[in-house]
Design an enzyme around this catalytic site. Structure first.
Site, mmCIF file in Angstrom:
data_model
loop_
_atom_site.group_PDB
_atom_site.id
_atom_site.type_symbol
_atom_site.label_atom_id
_atom_site.label_comp_id
_atom_site.label_asym_id
_atom_site.label_seq_id
_atom_site.Cartn_x
_atom_site.Cartn_y
_atom_site.Cartn_z
ATOM 1 N N ALA A 72 9.493 -6.117 -9.050
ATOM 2 C CA ALA A 72 10.890 -5.861 -8.654
ATOM 3 C C ALA A 72 11.195 -4.369 -8.548
ATOM 4 O O ALA A 72 12.206 -3.984 -7.973
ATOM 5 C CB ALA A 72 11.842 -6.510 -9.657
ATOM 6 N N THR A 127 0.856 -1.179 0.000
ATOM 7 C CA THR A 127 0.000 0.000 0.000
ATOM 8 C C THR A 127 0.893 1.230 0.000
ATOM 9 O O THR A 127 1.939 1.250 0.646
ATOM 10 C CB THR A 127 -0.947 0.001 1.217
ATOM 11 N N HIS A 128 0.506 2.222 -0.791
ATOM 12 C CA HIS A 128 1.360 3.393 -1.000
ATOM 13 C C HIS A 128 0.501 4.650 -0.859
ATOM 14 O O HIS A 128 -0.595 4.711 -1.442
ATOM 15 C CB HIS A 128 1.984 3.327 -2.401
HETATM 16 C C1 GRF Z 1 1.315 4.179 5.251
HETATM 17 O O1 GRF Z 1 0.757 5.370 4.719
HETATM 18 C C2 GRF Z 1 2.047 3.452 4.164
HETATM 19 O O2 GRF Z 1 1.429 3.548 2.897
HETATM 20 C C3 GRF Z 1 3.346 4.220 4.149
HETATM 21 O O3 GRF Z 1 3.657 4.427 5.514
HETATM 22 C C4 GRF Z 1 2.432 4.473 6.234
HETATM 23 C C5 GRF Z 1 2.514 3.417 7.296
HETATM 24 O O4 GRF Z 1 1.809 3.871 8.362
HETATM 25 N N1 GRF Z 1 4.390 3.483 3.480
HETATM 26 P P1 GRF Z 1 1.772 2.978 9.721
HETATM 27 O O5 GRF Z 1 3.191 2.624 10.062
HETATM 28 O O6 GRF Z 1 0.946 1.771 9.427
HETATM 29 O O7 GRF Z 1 1.120 3.902 10.718
#
Ligand code: GRF
Length: 202
Positions: free
Chosen positions: A140, A106-107
């Protein structure tokens, strides 16, 4: 289905997944948690009784050894899906080869815009009026795999990185649960860069 979650931060996404498994929204078993560093997410997993490991790059002679150690640990958990929920390391070939089209990330931006570790800061700096989050299969590259789902989040005039990221994370938590529930009960096929859900997503 068996899920292993990876994280590096506060673990708010992990908390959301665990809550969803508890209330029936997400019919999976979180059978393991792995972090690359000591972080709040480790405590979240431990408190929830999830088998937890910290696989630190600095404990390994080189990057390939870390990739292999992580892949071995994950294979020992026999997951159906590996979920990167705020994991701040690029998953190497050893992990991706072990779980082809089975690693989900998730991004906090609308890919392909703003890939990388500073997505929210980059979106703000670019002056976009709409950002959001993307759940995708991991390949990758960095944040380059086939998109599974996206959700838009408005950018407000007085937003800073923290306020925008928090607003995105609220949406991201729901999107990740929805995607993983869809994968758990049906599945997805990858045709080129496009993903098709079985059964079709609502
Ligand atoms: C999320 O927004 C994720 O997409 C990004 O960092 C955040 C992680 O949040 N890479 P948490 O550590 O789950 O609070």
């Amino acid at each position: 289905p068996r899920l292993v979650v990876l994280a590096s931060g506060t673990g708010s996404l992990l908390e959301a997944l665990l809550a969803a498994t508890g209330d029936g929204r997400l019919p999976v078993d979180v059978v393991g948690f792995v972090a690359d560093r000591d972080c709040r997410a480790v405590e979240v997993a431990q408190r929830a009784g999830v088998p937890t490991a910290v696989v630190r790059p600095q404990d390994q002679p080189d990057r390939a050894a870390w990739d292999a150690a992580l892949a071995d640990h994950l294979q020992g958990l026999a997951p159906d899906w590996v979920v990167s929920a705020g994991f701040m390391r690029i998953l190497g070939e050893a992990v991706l080869a072990a779980f082809p089209d089975r690693v989900v990330n998730t991004h906090p931006a609308l890919l392909p815009s703003f890939p990388g570790a500073h997505a929210v800061r980059d979106a703000l700096a670019h002056g976009v009026r709409v950002s959001g989050c993307t759940v995708h299969l991991v390949d990758a590259g960095t944040d380059t795999g086939p998109v599974l789902a996206q959700a838009a989040v408005p950018v407000l005039d007085d937003d800073d990185e923290a306020s925008l990221h928090e607003r995105i994370k609220v949406v991201e938590r729901g999107l990740l649960v929805e995607v993983l529930a869809g994968l758990a009960v049906g599945g997805v096929e990858v045709v080129g860069r496009r993903t098709r859900w079985r059964p079709a997503r609502p």
